[in-house]
Scaffold this motif. Structure first.
Motif, PDB file in Angstrom:
ATOM      1  N   LYS A   1       0.831  -1.189   0.000  1.00 48.20           N
ATOM      2  CA  LYS A   1       0.000   0.000   0.000  1.00 48.20           C
ATOM      3  C   LYS A   1       0.876   1.252   0.000  1.00 48.20           C
ATOM      4  O   LYS A   1       2.060   1.208   0.314  1.00 48.20           O
TER       5      LYS A   1
ATOM      6  N   ALA B   1       6.480  -1.088   8.092  1.00 52.43           N
ATOM      7  CA  ALA B   1       5.333  -1.987   7.932  1.00 52.43           C
ATOM      8  C   ALA B   1       5.151  -2.435   6.491  1.00 52.43           C
ATOM      9  O   ALA B   1       4.204  -3.179   6.188  1.00 52.43           O
TER      10      ALA B   1
ATOM     11  N   TYR C   1       4.843  -0.367   3.707  1.00 47.85           N
ATOM     12  CA  TYR C   1       4.187   0.586   2.822  1.00 47.85           C
ATOM     13  C   TYR C   1       5.221   1.319   1.966  1.00 47.85           C
ATOM     14  O   TYR C   1       6.354   1.549   2.400  1.00 47.85           O
TER      15      TYR C   1
ATOM     16  N   THR D   1      -3.618   5.701   1.689  1.00 49.62           N
ATOM     17  CA  THR D   1      -3.815   6.375   2.977  1.00 49.62           C
ATOM     18  C   THR D   1      -3.194   7.764   2.924  1.00 49.62           C
ATOM     19  O   THR D   1      -2.127   7.962   2.331  1.00 49.62           O
TER      20      THR D   1
ATOM     21  N   HIS E   1      -8.208   5.764   3.002  1.00 49.72           N
ATOM     22  CA  HIS E   1      -8.298   6.101   4.427  1.00 49.72           C
ATOM     23  C   HIS E   1      -7.563   7.410   4.675  1.00 49.72           C
ATOM     24  O   HIS E   1      -6.422   7.585   4.247  1.00 49.72           O
TER      25      HIS E   1
ATOM     26  N   LEU F   1      -1.751   3.539  13.489  1.00 47.03           N
ATOM     27  CA  LEU F   1      -1.731   2.203  12.906  1.00 47.03           C
ATOM     28  C   LEU F   1      -2.979   1.410  13.280  1.00 47.03           C
ATOM     29  O   LEU F   1      -3.504   0.639  12.469  1.00 47.03           O
ATOM     30  N   TYR F   2      -3.471   1.604  14.494  1.00 46.82           N
ATOM     31  CA  TYR F   2      -4.727   0.943  14.871  1.00 46.82           C
ATOM     32  C   TYR F   2      -5.847   1.376  13.931  1.00 46.82           C
ATOM     33  O   TYR F   2      -6.593   0.535  13.395  1.00 46.82           O
TER      34      TYR F   2
ATOM     35  N   GLU G   1      -5.615   2.603  10.983  1.00 49.92           N
ATOM     36  CA  GLU G   1      -5.334   2.118   9.636  1.00 49.92           C
ATOM     37  C   GLU G   1      -5.811   0.681   9.463  1.00 49.92           C
ATOM     38  O   GLU G   1      -6.328   0.302   8.398  1.00 49.92           O
ATOM     39  N   ARG G   2      -5.677  -0.120  10.493  1.00 51.89           N
ATOM     40  CA  ARG G   2      -6.010  -1.545  10.393  1.00 51.89           C
ATOM     41  C   ARG G   2      -7.459  -1.842  10.760  1.00 51.89           C
ATOM     42  O   ARG G   2      -7.959  -2.930  10.457  1.00 51.89           O
TER      43      ARG G   2
ATOM     44  N   SER H   1     -10.755  -1.711   9.937  1.00 54.39           N
ATOM     45  CA  SER H   1     -11.500  -1.435   8.707  1.00 54.39           C
ATOM     46  C   SER H   1     -12.966  -1.093   8.939  1.00 54.39           C
ATOM     47  O   SER H   1     -13.645  -0.617   8.024  1.00 54.39           O
TER      48      SER H   1
END
Length: 240
Positions: A10, A32, A34, A80, A130, A217-218, A220-221, A223
């Motif tokens: 991503k 991570a 990206y 993102t 996002h 990050l929370y 982002e994950r 959904s």
């Protein structure tokens, strides 16, 4: 020339990424896996082909367009957007100057508007995306010891539009959230001030940059989360 991110990675855009929270967010997303596009007025390229630096004032429409164009040209997609660029100024309300007002509107609102509008247009085409807006705990937890009316005026607007955009574009597969940090240890702050600042947080310490990154990050994950403001403030909003 467009290149596909490694292994279908991503792509994230981070504004205000030359130092502090923005730099920490960029490094964490890169670790991570990206591909990362970073922007600030002064930011250098690296040898990492999957870390693209785009210099410029994000409050200028031309800079916002360049960031989006460069991201799409290099990576072919945007997944993102982290709206981290922001200006903080603590003064009594009657002491702000017209220049202060213009500067805060330029960075905190125009900077948000130009890049977010362009990125959401791309998200609509992709049917996914996002946005995470970095605001401040001062929006909900004003302190007489830290007068910050223009910060609350501008970042409060970003906090409110987070929910508006989340609902407007939910059916298009686009999520919009916000993070509201308390006091954070950054290179710009005097380390000697942390002890006094810690008392403003019920948890008894100021935040590390990593605390803010983990919250981003929370979101982002997560959904199924949209229209939320995640308060990473050591309990300020709940405890005072």
């Amino acid at each position: 020339m467009t290149t596909v991110p490694p292994h279908g990675a991503k792509v994230v855009i981070v504004t205000g990424a030359s130092h502090g929270i923005g730099a920490g967010v960029a490094m964490c997303f890169r670790r991570a896996g990206y591909a990362v596009v970073v922007n600030s007025r002064s930011i250098a390229q690296t040898d990492d082909h999957d870390l693209l630096a785009v210099q410029g004032d994000i409050s200028e429409p031309a800079t916002a367009q360049l960031v989006v164009d460069e991201a799409l040209d290099r990576f072919g997609r945007i997944d993102t957007l982290i709206n981290n660029a922001g200006l903080y100024m603590s003064k009594r309300f009657t002491e702000y100057t017209p220049g202060d007002f213009a500067a805060m509107l330029s960075v905190n609102l125009a900077g948000f508007f130009h890049i977010t509008q362009r990125v959401i247009r791309q998200f609509i085409v992709q049917r996914r995306g996002h946005v995470v807006n970095i605001t401040t705990s001062l929006v909900d937890h004003a302190r007489s010891s830290t007068p910050s009316a223009l910060t609350s005026l501008t970042k409060g607007g970003v906090d409110g539009v987070t929910r508006s955009l989340a609902i407007e574009y939910a059916a298009a597969g686009i999520r919009v959230n916000a993070v509201a940090p308390g006091v954070v240890k950054t290179p710009e702050r005097d380390p000697a001030s942390y002890r006094a600042m810690a008392h403003s947080h019920p948890l008894g310490r100021v935040a590390e940059i990593e605390d803010i990154v983990e919250g981003i990050l929370y979101l982002e994950r997560a959904s199924f989360v949209t229209g939320e403001t995640l308060r990473i403030d050591g309990g300020q909003a709940a405890g005072h």
